[in-house]
Design an enzyme around this catalytic site. Structure first.
Site, short mmCIF file in Angstrom:
data_model
loop_
_atom_site.label_atom_id
_atom_site.label_comp_id
_atom_site.label_asym_id
_atom_site.label_seq_id
_atom_site.Cartn_x
_atom_site.Cartn_y
_atom_site.Cartn_z
N SER A 1 0.91 -1.26 0.03
CA SER A 1 0.03 0.11 0.08
C SER A 1 0.73 1.28 -0.03
O SER A 1 0.51 2.41 -0.48
CB SER A 1 -0.91 0.19 1.10
OG SER A 1 -0.10 0.04 2.56
N ASP A 53 -0.53 7.77 9.69
CA ASP A 53 -1.24 7.17 10.78
C ASP A 53 -0.38 6.18 11.47
O ASP A 53 -0.90 5.09 11.79
CB ASP A 53 -2.15 6.27 9.87
CG ASP A 53 -1.81 5.35 8.72
OD1 ASP A 53 -0.47 5.34 8.62
OD2 ASP A 53 -2.30 4.48 8.15
N HIS A 95 1.83 4.52 7.03
CA HIS A 95 1.77 5.21 5.86
C HIS A 95 2.16 6.41 5.68
O HIS A 95 2.10 7.39 6.59
CB HIS A 95 0.42 5.18 5.18
CG HIS A 95 -0.03 3.85 4.95
ND1 HIS A 95 -1.13 3.14 6.03
CD2 HIS A 95 -0.07 2.65 4.08
CE1 HIS A 95 -1.54 1.91 5.61
NE2 HIS A 95 -0.78 1.67 4.38
#
Length: 260
Positions: free
Chosen positions: A15, A199, A202
């Protein structure tokens, strides 16, 4: 033919790679500086670890007999570890020795002459996972419905980052040591990593700036012929067009002048 005129940079990862095309993300910045020279393909898969990525990579990277029909991958970034480093019983967890083995397998698919996916012109860059801010991450998970327990540990992720560096040294592949870069930028204070992570896991724009800068530095150091300043555009600039006979000068050419 129109879709295949330019060779490419492929970004393979999880991600954190997938998110690299946010405003001022590293993928967006690479696309900008390599515009009209190399296309940038985002092949980030949110939630994936190295074990799940191998069968995907086998399908998305062209085999030798296919490579003459598709754009050549000139640069391949491989960026994993953030999910592999999840702590058991997470389904994303990959034991450290298996993680290292998976990375070597992905690299050797491209670098081994006996591999069906061998590509002699593809240059590989490894990237370590960033450090985890467990305070941010814990708060983010606790705020969800239903709340979740902390799934990563600071020092465990560090171990996976060190494993990436070890694989790079063993395979002769340059490494962007993002773990160390961000930790040093935060003054070696885990809490201050929030400046670069939105967060706890990320990256935000400031975090991605470090990734972009060090990828460019790595290219300049190890593969200078592929630095964007050294490549020509695949079509001439407008000032070089023969205005009386445009088609004469508007012929496809290679951005990379020679294979090394």
């Amino acid at each position: 033919m129109a879709a295949n005129v330019q060779d490419v940079i492929m970004l393979l990862g999880d991600s954190i790679t997938q998110g690299g095309f946010i405003a001022d993300g590293f993928g967006q910045k690479l696309s900008h500086v390599y515009a009209r020279k190399l296309d940038v393909l985002n092949r980030g898969f949110s939630g994936y670890n190295t074990t799940w990525t191998i069968p995907v990579f086998e399908q998305l990277f062209a085999q030798q007999h296919e490579q003459q029909h598709v754009p050549k991958v000139r640069i391949l970034t491989i960026w994993f570890g953030a999910n592999d480093a999840c702590i058991p019983p997470s389904i994303q967890h990959v034991p450290l020795p298996e993680f290292s083995s998976n990375l070597r397998r992905i690299i050797r698919m491209v670098t081994s002459p006996t591999s069906a996916w061998y590509s002699s012109i593809t240059k590989i860059i490894l990237i370590t996972p960033p450090p985890v801010n467990t305070r941010q991450r814990g708060a983010d998970l606790a705020s969800r419905d239903p709340p979740r327990d902390l799934d990563r540990e600071f020092e465990v992720t560090h171990q996976y980052a060190e494993a990436v560096k070890a694989v790079g040294a063993r395979e002769g592949v340059p490494v962007v040591d993002l773990w160390t870069i961000l930790y040093e930028a935060a003054g070696r204070d885990e809490a201050k990593l929030s400046e670069f992570l939105y967060d706890g896991l990320h990256l935000n724009e400031k975090g991605y700036q470090f990734v972009y800068d060090d990828i460019i530095n790595t290219i300049n150091k190890h593969f200078p012929e592929l630095h964007y300043d050294k490549l020509q555009s695949v079509f001439v600039g407008h000032a070089d067009i023969n205005f009386d006979n445009p088609a004469e000068t508007l012929k496809l050419r290679k951005a990379v002048l020679s294979d090394r």
